[in-house]
Design an enzyme around this catalytic site. Structure first.
Site, PDB file in Angstrom:
ATOM      1  N   MET A 159     -11.552   3.639  16.168  1.00  0.00           N
ATOM      2  CA  MET A 159     -10.371   3.170  16.878  1.00  0.00           C
ATOM      3  C   MET A 159     -10.706   2.070  17.864  1.00  0.00           C
ATOM      4  O   MET A 159      -9.947   1.119  18.058  1.00  0.00           O
ATOM      5  CB  MET A 159      -9.686   4.326  17.602  1.00  0.00           C
ATOM      6  N   GLY A 176     -19.643   1.537  22.612  1.00  0.00           N
ATOM      7  CA  GLY A 176     -19.670   2.553  21.553  1.00  0.00           C
ATOM      8  C   GLY A 176     -19.228   1.952  20.229  1.00  0.00           C
ATOM      9  O   GLY A 176     -18.902   0.766  20.138  1.00  0.00           O
ATOM     10  N   CYS A 234       0.819  -1.216   0.000  1.00  0.00           N
ATOM     11  CA  CYS A 234       0.000   0.000   0.000  1.00  0.00           C
ATOM     12  C   CYS A 234       0.854   1.268   0.000  1.00  0.00           C
ATOM     13  O   CYS A 234       0.369   2.342  -0.353  1.00  0.00           O
ATOM     14  CB  CYS A 234      -0.996   0.004   1.146  1.00  0.00           C
ATOM     15  N   GLY A 267     -16.891   3.634  17.931  1.00  0.00           N
ATOM     16  CA  GLY A 267     -15.812   4.419  17.315  1.00  0.00           C
ATOM     17  C   GLY A 267     -14.889   3.529  16.488  1.00  0.00           C
ATOM     18  O   GLY A 267     -14.754   2.332  16.771  1.00  0.00           O
TER      19      GLY A 267
END
Lengths: 447, 268
Positions: free
Chosen positions: A207, A203, A56, A205
């Site tokens: 990360m 949650g 990449c 998120g």
């Protein structure tokens, strides 16, 4: 080919995170059939060893062919760039001019140095990351499977040895630098066997999800996913192979879980000292590790003061990542020296290998000349008794030995000289010596 | 031939101390190659020290006929602690404990040196005249001390790791520290093995003491105090599920009590 200095025919053309923006790298990230076609086309054009490394952060073409050497018969940098850009442009739909703008080119020693640095992860976006070595090995295997690698295989094996030495003798890959990896590493300081532990993700998120994935990969026993919205919890749990829970069960969940990753959008802390204290009591003071990735924080900072609860917020994790990155940078300086040392060693070994055949060829040539000249003298109609003929031959021997002695001593002393390869080239040209093809394989004393 | 073996005992203590330094320095090696080398050196230094110590104890027994049971007590304790550590280190990688363990053995070796081997009431000779109860007491106490030493070392290290984690100090060497759960588990095992042995040692020791002078010495009371703390910690851990720092602190305090008792015998 005279004492062919194969690395003179080595070339690296490529682009990486430093020279090309992401959209260009994305377009160039070749896979499967198209990559195979590219390798084969390059092989046809270069008629030598070829290899393509595609990750990449970099796309590089390695070539080892006499077509690539500099000089009258070889191609100039621009010609090489045009040729490769032409082949690549066809497949990736990027204009040749655009490609040339981002490509870099290294030849000979510089190219070998570059390959050693790439293999040792000194040219990576994250210095010391271990994946690049595996990616290079895969690229080589791929090239070998198409029978396009040629002598490049030997140079690449050498690069892998250098990379291993760098890895073993420096701390370049010791300090983890991604936030999610650090979270998992920290969890391992508390719990030896993650397979017996339960992780709770609160949650949704990005990360947090990444850290949960890391934990899952590291074999955490059970993963619970809690969210205010149960549907989202169900969706995320399915994605992460976990069990969904409602956030209203938080107090009970804190008793069950050993590792908590929280990243909600809440403006107020959802884990307060009171909730944590109650959970701690119910869990009989078993250690609890909380990773708070939310901003603003989901966990009241006072919770970290409680016995057997360890709270790390995003700043703590980032600070560790920065410190580790700085440690890697320090180690990289040592690693660069090691790479230079290995490059020099490589040249010395080659010079030593080439000196043997050169000395043999030189000695044979001079002795052949001597024999020819004595035979010529004896063929003339001069009457010589046995003693005189013997004396003539002895004189021939002494003369050639005396001439050769200084020359050979001088050549042997050049074995460790950085420019020894040039001298070999000069001597073999001057005396019109034909040397056998050199062997690039690493010597047995290599690590 | 009369040979003074005392300097050889202090030599043993020095060897253990050096091994401790090597263990500690091995934790701060930057790269894999250096780490492996220093790991090997620290391990070999402890093995050499333990070999030297065993040989010294045998020589001392042969030379003096075992005069001074206290010296034997401390000598054997040092050996038992070292061997227990080596045994645990084979199963669970607790190299970071090597420094603490070596220092502890060096301390026991110094205690052992302090006892000159003079026959006395508290240190009778290890021969046929030595009461069986005292021999059993010494054997149980040595084994118990070794188990408690391991347990206490784990507790000490637990507190260090916990403090580092709390204060977010992930400094070099942290990677080589065992996890809190491992330390806690070995700590508990040490208690489970050490407590019955120490209880036995106390019972047999009491029988011996009351059979002689019949007095309650300060050392005896401290031993009893340490035993009570150990009993309390064990009970709390097994029934109430106690874990972590509180258990570690109490285990350490109890062990300090035992060391004080040992020191009181040594410097008497």
């Amino acid at each position: 080919m005279s004492s062919a200095l194969a690395t003179d025919h080595l070339i690296v053309v490529g682009l990486n995170h430093k020279t090309a923006p992401l959209h260009i790298r994305e377009q160039l990230a070749l896979q499967g059939e198209s990559k195979a076609e590219l390798i084969k086309t390059l092989k046809r054009r270069l008629s030598g060893g070829t290899m393509v490394v595609s990750t990449c952060n970099r796309v590089e073409f390695y070539g080892l062919s006499s077509t690539l050497s500099l000089g009258e018969e070889g191609l100039t940098d621009h010609q090489v760039l045009e040729m490769i850009s032409d082949v690549v442009s066809e497949r990736c739909q990027i204009p040749i001019d655009e490609l040339i703008k981002h490509f870099y080119i290294h030849r000979g020693d510089e190219a070998l140095h570059h390959i050693f640095r790439v293999a040792s992860s000194l040219d990576s976006l994250v210095i010391g990351e271990p994946q690049i070595l595996g990616q290079l090995k895969e690229a080589l295997e791929e090239s070998q499977s198409f029978e396009t690698s040629g002598d490049l295989s030997i140079l690449m094996e050498r690069a892998f040895l250098v990379a291993r030495r760098v890895r073993n003798q420096t701390g370049i890959s010791k300090h983890v630098v991604s936030v999610s990896s650090i979270a998992v590493r920290l969890a391992r300081h508390i719990f030896e066997d993650l397979s017996e532990r339960t992780a709770l993700l609160i949650g949704a998120g990005e990360m947090g999800e990444l850290a949960a994935r890391h934990l899952h990969q590291d074999g955490v026993g059970r993963l619970l996913v809690a969210n205010r919205n149960l549907d989202r919890a169900v969706a995320l749990a399915e994605k992460l192979n976990g069990s969904p829970r409602a956030l209203s069960e938080l107090s009970e969940l804190l008793v069950t879980a050993d590792i908590v990753i929280t990243s909600t959008g809440s403006q107020e802390p959802i884990i307060t000292p009171e909730i944590a204290q109650a959970a701690l009591k119910s869990r009989k003071y078993r250690p609890l590790f909380i990773i708070d990735i939310a901003v603003p924080r989901d966990v009241d900072p006072r919770v970290n003061r409680l016995e057997n609860i360890y709270v790390y917020d995003v700043d703590d994790l980032s600070q560790i990542a920065d410190e580790n990155m700085a440690q890697r940078a320090n180690e990289a300086t040592i690693a660069e020296e090691l790479v230079k040392e290995e490059l020099l060693k490589f040249h010395r070994e080659r010079a030593q290998r080439n000196l043997g055949p050169l000395i043999t060829a030189l000695r044979t040539k001079v002795h052949t000349l001597k024999t020819q000249e004595i035979d010529w003298a004896l063929s003339k109609e001069v009457v010589m008794n046995q003693a005189q003929e013997k004396l003539l031959r002895q004189m021939g021997d002494r003369l050639t030995n005396k001439i050769l002695h200084d020359v050979l001593t001088g050549l042997k002393s050049l074995a460790h000289h950085p420019q020894s390869e040039d001298v070999i080239e000069v001597v073999s040209t001057l005396f019109k010596l034909t040397l056998p093809e050199e062997d690039l394989s690493p010597s047995s004393e290599d690590p | 031939m009369n040979i003074d073996l005392d300097p050889w005992f202090i030599g043993g203590a020095t060897l253990f101390a050096m091994s401790g330094v090597l263990h500690l320095s091995s934790m701060w090696r930057g790269n894999d190659a250096g780490e492996e080398r220093s790991k090997w050196w620290s391990k070999i230094s402890l093995d050499i020290s333990l070999g030297y110590w065993s040989l010294l104890l045998v020589c001392w027994l042969l030379h003096t006929g075992g005069q001074g049971a206290s010296r034997l007590w401390f000598g054997l304790s040092a050996l038992a602690v070292g061997l227990s550590y080596r045994l645990i280190d084979r199963r669970v990688k607790v190299r970071s404990l090597g420094g603490v363990i070596s220092a502890l053995i060096a301390l026991l070796a110094v205690f052992s040196y302090q006892l000159s081997g003079e026959p006395s009431l508290t240190a009778p000779s290890v021969d046929s005249s030595m009461p069986t109860t005292l021999i059993i007491h010494i054997a149980l106490a040595v084994a118990g001390l070794a188990a408690f030493a391991v347990s206490a070392s784990m507790s000490g290290l637990y507190l260090v790791v916990a403090k580092r984690l709390k204060s977010k100090q992930l400094v070099m060497g942290s990677k080589r520290l065992p996890s809190l759960s491992t330390l806690d588990e070995i700590n508990l095992k040490g208690l489970l093995i050490g407590f019955p042995l120490y209880t036995g040692a106390l019972l047999v020791g009491s029988a011996y003491a009351f059979g002689g002078s019949g007095e309650l010495s300060l050392s005896y009371l401290v031993s009893l105090g340490s035993w009570s703390i150990y009993g309390g910690v064990l009970q709390a851990r097994l029934t109430a599920g106690w874990r972590g720092q509180r258990a570690a602190w109490l285990t350490l305090i109890a062990f300090i009590g035992i060391l004080l008792v040992a020191a009181s015998y040594s410097f008497r």
